[in-house]
Design a protein around this motif. Structure first.
Motif, PDB file in Angstrom:
ATOM      1  N   SER A   1       0.826  -1.215   0.000  1.00 16.38           N
ATOM      2  CA  SER A   1       0.000   0.000   0.000  1.00 16.38           C
ATOM      3  C   SER A   1       0.858   1.261   0.000  1.00 16.38           C
ATOM      4  O   SER A   1       0.528   2.240  -0.675  1.00 16.38           O
ATOM      5  N   PHE A   2       1.957   1.263   0.721  1.00 16.65           N
ATOM      6  CA  PHE A   2       2.843   2.433   0.750  1.00 16.65           C
ATOM      7  C   PHE A   2       3.394   2.722  -0.641  1.00 16.65           C
ATOM      8  O   PHE A   2       3.348   3.851  -1.123  1.00 16.65           O
ATOM      9  N   HIS A   3       3.923   1.695  -1.291  1.00 16.04           N
ATOM     10  CA  HIS A   3       4.527   1.903  -2.603  1.00 16.04           C
ATOM     11  C   HIS A   3       3.483   2.222  -3.673  1.00 16.04           C
ATOM     12  O   HIS A   3       3.776   2.942  -4.628  1.00 16.04           O
ATOM     13  N   ALA A   4       2.267   1.721  -3.503  1.00 12.48           N
ATOM     14  CA  ALA A   4       1.197   2.042  -4.460  1.00 12.48           C
ATOM     15  C   ALA A   4       0.834   3.521  -4.380  1.00 12.48           C
ATOM     16  O   ALA A   4       0.544   4.157  -5.393  1.00 12.48           O
ATOM     17  N   LYS A   5       0.876   4.092  -3.175  1.00 16.45           N
ATOM     18  CA  LYS A   5       0.506   5.496  -2.974  1.00 16.45           C
ATOM     19  C   LYS A   5       1.482   6.473  -3.618  1.00 16.45           C
ATOM     20  O   LYS A   5       1.082   7.554  -4.026  1.00 16.45           O
ATOM     21  N   ILE A   6       2.757   6.116  -3.671  1.00 12.43           N
ATOM     22  CA  ILE A   6       3.739   7.086  -4.170  1.00 12.43           C
ATOM     23  C   ILE A   6       3.950   7.011  -5.683  1.00 12.43           C
ATOM     24  O   ILE A   6       4.689   7.815  -6.228  1.00 12.43           O
ATOM     25  N   GLY A   7       3.293   6.090  -6.342  1.00  7.18           N
ATOM     26  CA  GLY A   7       3.329   6.051  -7.805  1.00  7.18           C
ATOM     27  C   GLY A   7       4.707   5.847  -8.391  1.00  7.18           C
ATOM     28  O   GLY A   7       5.244   6.740  -9.041  1.00  7.18           O
ATOM     29  N   ILE A   8       5.271   4.703  -8.173  1.00  3.62           N
ATOM     30  CA  ILE A   8       6.612   4.412  -8.676  1.00  3.62           C
ATOM     31  C   ILE A   8       6.552   4.106 -10.174  1.00  3.62           C
ATOM     32  O   ILE A   8       5.924   3.146 -10.592  1.00  3.62           O
ATOM     33  N   SER A   9       7.241   4.918 -10.947  1.00  6.51           N
ATOM     34  CA  SER A   9       7.282   4.728 -12.400  1.00  6.51           C
ATOM     35  C   SER A   9       8.424   3.776 -12.766  1.00  6.51           C
ATOM     36  O   SER A   9       9.282   3.463 -11.938  1.00  6.51           O
ATOM     37  N   ASP A  10       8.438   3.363 -14.016  1.00  5.26           N
ATOM     38  CA  ASP A  10       9.542   2.531 -14.499  1.00  5.26           C
ATOM     39  C   ASP A  10      10.872   3.263 -14.371  1.00  5.26           C
ATOM     40  O   ASP A  10      11.899   2.667 -14.060  1.00  5.26           O
ATOM     41  N   LYS A  11      10.843   4.583 -14.614  1.00  8.58           N
ATOM     42  CA  LYS A  11      12.063   5.395 -14.517  1.00  8.58           C
ATOM     43  C   LYS A  11      12.615   5.374 -13.090  1.00  8.58           C
ATOM     44  O   LYS A  11      13.814   5.204 -12.884  1.00  8.58           O
ATOM     45  N   VAL A  12      11.742   5.525 -12.118  1.00  6.62           N
ATOM     46  CA  VAL A  12      12.161   5.495 -10.713  1.00  6.62           C
ATOM     47  C   VAL A  12      12.687   4.109 -10.350  1.00  6.62           C
ATOM     48  O   VAL A  12      13.727   3.978  -9.705  1.00  6.62           O
ATOM     49  N   LEU A  13      11.971   3.090 -10.774  1.00  7.02           N
ATOM     50  CA  LEU A  13      12.405   1.727 -10.484  1.00  7.02           C
ATOM     51  C   LEU A  13      13.778   1.452 -11.088  1.00  7.02           C
ATOM     52  O   LEU A  13      14.646   0.879 -10.426  1.00  7.02           O
ATOM     53  N   ARG A  14      14.004   1.877 -12.319  1.00  7.66           N
ATOM     54  CA  ARG A  14      15.313   1.661 -12.954  1.00  7.66           C
ATOM     55  C   ARG A  14      16.420   2.379 -12.183  1.00  7.66           C
ATOM     56  O   ARG A  14      17.501   1.828 -11.974  1.00  7.66           O
ATOM     57  N   ARG A  15      16.156   3.619 -11.756  1.00 10.06           N
ATOM     58  CA  ARG A  15      17.173   4.360 -10.999  1.00 10.06           C
ATOM     59  C   ARG A  15      17.437   3.684  -9.658  1.00 10.06           C
ATOM     60  O   ARG A  15      18.570   3.570  -9.224  1.00 10.06           O
ATOM     61  N   TRP A  16      16.389   3.226  -8.986  1.00  6.22           N
ATOM     62  CA  TRP A  16      16.530   2.523  -7.706  1.00  6.22           C
ATOM     63  C   TRP A  16      17.396   1.280  -7.892  1.00  6.22           C
ATOM     64  O   TRP A  16      18.306   1.025  -7.110  1.00  6.22           O
ATOM     65  N   LEU A  17      17.132   0.536  -8.947  1.00  8.36           N
ATOM     66  CA  LEU A  17      17.917  -0.673  -9.219  1.00  8.36           C
ATOM     67  C   LEU A  17      19.362  -0.335  -9.586  1.00  8.36           C
ATOM     68  O   LEU A  17      20.277  -1.073  -9.199  1.00  8.36           O
ATOM     69  N   GLN A  18      19.581   0.773 -10.285  1.00  9.83           N
ATOM     70  CA  GLN A  18      20.957   1.186 -10.597  1.00  9.83           C
ATOM     71  C   GLN A  18      21.746   1.453  -9.318  1.00  9.83           C
ATOM     72  O   GLN A  18      22.907   1.065  -9.205  1.00  9.83           O
ATOM     73  N   VAL A  19      21.113   2.114  -8.364  1.00  8.04           N
ATOM     74  CA  VAL A  19      21.783   2.379  -7.094  1.00  8.04           C
ATOM     75  C   VAL A  19      22.050   1.058  -6.367  1.00  8.04           C
ATOM     76  O   VAL A  19      23.141   0.844  -5.831  1.00  8.04           O
ATOM     77  N   CYS A  20      21.083   0.155  -6.381  1.00  8.03           N
ATOM     78  CA  CYS A  20      21.273  -1.173  -5.764  1.00  8.03           C
ATOM     79  C   CYS A  20      22.471  -1.893  -6.356  1.00  8.03           C
ATOM     80  O   CYS A  20      23.314  -2.426  -5.637  1.00  8.03           O
ATOM     81  N   VAL A  21      22.531  -1.911  -7.676  1.00  7.20           N
ATOM     82  CA  VAL A  21      23.624  -2.610  -8.352  1.00  7.20           C
ATOM     83  C   VAL A  21      24.959  -1.949  -8.031  1.00  7.20           C
ATOM     84  O   VAL A  21      25.946  -2.636  -7.752  1.00  7.20           O
ATOM     85  N   SER A  22      25.008  -0.620  -8.038  1.00  6.84           N
ATOM     86  CA  SER A  22      26.275   0.058  -7.748  1.00  6.84           C
ATOM     87  C   SER A  22      26.758  -0.252  -6.336  1.00  6.84           C
ATOM     88  O   SER A  22      27.949  -0.477  -6.131  1.00  6.84           O
ATOM     89  N   ILE A  23      25.853  -0.299  -5.378  1.00  8.29           N
ATOM     90  CA  ILE A  23      26.222  -0.631  -4.002  1.00  8.29           C
ATOM     91  C   ILE A  23      26.716  -2.073  -3.935  1.00  8.29           C
ATOM     92  O   ILE A  23      27.728  -2.372  -3.311  1.00  8.29           O
ATOM     93  N   SER A  24      26.020  -2.967  -4.595  1.00  7.34           N
ATOM     94  CA  SER A  24      26.394  -4.382  -4.584  1.00  7.34           C
ATOM     95  C   SER A  24      27.771  -4.590  -5.188  1.00  7.34           C
ATOM     96  O   SER A  24      28.587  -5.332  -4.649  1.00  7.34           O
TER      97      SER A  24
END
Length: 121
Positions: A89-112
């Motif tokens: 429900s939290f993530h549904a409310k903030i409207g995560i777009s594909d662009k946001v998801l891709r950036r989030w995953l880029q940060v995840c990968v860089s940290i990893s």
């Protein structure tokens, strides 16, 4: 099966159709999540940072850490404190777009990648 890595050890076992990793040292996730959110909150792209404008960095890191630990076979602290319904429900409310998801995953990968590099040196 035990890992030869001195940072953590894990066991793999099969359950119907799924593979789980039991985490014995949650400090790996704590360090990864703390570093992840430090980068997120300092990200150069304001459009990305705005999704975290109302978030507390420590709380966000704790939530992600507890979620990952649980998903990798550790304690159920995330479900006990928040639960999957709140997550969805939290993530549904903030409207995560594909662009946001891709950036989030880029940060995840860089940290990893940075973290894995520290294990090999």
């Amino acid at each position: 099966m035990s890992s030869s890595c001195n940072i953590y050890s894990y066991e793999l076992w099969d359950k119907p159709g799924e593979r789980f990793i039991k985490v014995h040292d949650e400090s790996v996730f704590i360090r990864l999540c703390d570093e992840f959110y430090k980068r997120v909150f300092a990200d150069e792209d304001t459009w990305f940072r705005k999704y975290f404008a109302d978030a507390n960095m420590e709380d966000a890191s704790q939530n992600l850490c507890e979620y990952l630990v649980q998903r990798f076979g550790g304690s159920n602290e995330y479900s006990n404190r928040n639960g999957i319904v709140n997550l969805v429900s939290f993530h549904a409310k903030i409207g995560i777009s594909d662009k946001v998801l891709r950036r989030w995953l880029q940060v995840c990968v860089s940290i990893s990648l940075v973290y894995v590099a520290t294990l090999t040196h």
